[in-house]
Design a protein around this motif. Sequence first.
Motif, mmCIF file in Angstrom:
data_model
loop_
_atom_site.group_PDB
_atom_site.id
_atom_site.type_symbol
_atom_site.label_atom_id
_atom_site.label_comp_id
_atom_site.label_asym_id
_atom_site.label_seq_id
_atom_site.Cartn_x
_atom_site.Cartn_y
_atom_site.Cartn_z
ATOM 1 N N ASN A 85 0.820 -1.215 0.000
ATOM 2 C CA ASN A 85 0.000 0.000 0.000
ATOM 3 C C ASN A 85 0.851 1.261 0.000
ATOM 4 O OD1 ASN A 85 -2.477 -1.427 0.150
ATOM 5 N ND2 ASN A 85 -2.045 -1.844 2.297
ATOM 6 N N LEU B 166 1.449 3.243 -2.333
ATOM 7 C CA LEU B 166 0.863 4.328 -3.128
ATOM 8 C C LEU B 166 -0.052 5.224 -2.291
ATOM 9 C CD1 LEU B 166 0.059 2.578 -6.514
ATOM 10 C CD2 LEU B 166 1.925 4.138 -5.965
ATOM 11 N N TRP B 167 -0.478 4.726 -1.138
ATOM 12 C CA TRP B 167 -1.300 5.552 -0.252
ATOM 13 C C TRP B 167 -0.489 6.692 0.364
ATOM 14 C CZ3 TRP B 167 -4.763 1.904 3.132
ATOM 15 C CH2 TRP B 167 -5.594 1.166 2.306
ATOM 16 N N LEU B 168 0.831 6.661 0.193
ATOM 17 C CA LEU B 168 1.678 7.738 0.705
ATOM 18 C C LEU B 168 1.791 8.909 -0.267
ATOM 19 C CD1 LEU B 168 4.687 6.080 2.531
ATOM 20 C CD2 LEU B 168 2.904 7.495 3.485
ATOM 21 N N TRP C 130 -1.891 7.057 7.040
ATOM 22 C CA TRP C 130 -1.616 5.887 6.203
ATOM 23 C C TRP C 130 -1.180 4.707 7.060
ATOM 24 C CZ3 TRP C 130 3.490 3.964 5.650
ATOM 25 C CH2 TRP C 130 3.607 2.891 4.781
ATOM 26 N N CYS D 226 -4.111 3.274 9.060
ATOM 27 C CA CYS D 226 -5.030 2.508 8.208
ATOM 28 C C CYS D 226 -4.472 1.125 7.890
ATOM 29 C CB CYS D 226 -5.310 3.274 6.925
ATOM 30 S SG CYS D 226 -6.391 4.688 7.130
ATOM 31 N N VAL D 227 -3.192 1.061 7.554
ATOM 32 C CA VAL D 227 -2.580 -0.238 7.252
ATOM 33 C C VAL D 227 -2.553 -1.105 8.504
ATOM 34 C CG1 VAL D 227 -0.446 -1.380 6.532
ATOM 35 C CG2 VAL D 227 -1.253 0.628 5.313
ATOM 36 N N TRP E 5 -5.982 -2.482 9.213
ATOM 37 C CA TRP E 5 -6.333 -3.502 8.230
ATOM 38 C C TRP E 5 -5.674 -4.836 8.575
ATOM 39 C CZ3 TRP E 5 -9.997 -4.288 4.960
ATOM 40 C CH2 TRP E 5 -9.875 -5.262 3.990
#
Length: 92
Positions: free
Chosen positions: A21, A23-25, A52, A55-56, A59
């Motif tokens: 993930n 790209l979430w940065l 970010w 969220c990770v 998850w």
Amino acid sequence: MRRTKRSGGFFVCLIFNMFLNILWLIPAAVLLALHFLLDISAWWAIGAAIAWFVCVLLWVILIGWAGRCGSEPDAPKENKNPYSAGNGKENT
């Protein structure tokens, strides 16, 4: 479901998901670039990076919890088949 002998692996999964993930940065990188170009506060970029990471992390915790729920053994069930051996009745 078959389980491995090793326990844990949380941090390995967390790091793997952080790479998946990455790209979430992009919002944090854009905000950091705006910090240098337009002199906005760097705390916005830090906040986006922390969001970010949270969220990770949530998850990975959610998926780990769901995996543990699916691997609970079923309770033993009563054998109600009258033709199977071992139901306690004698054949005459």
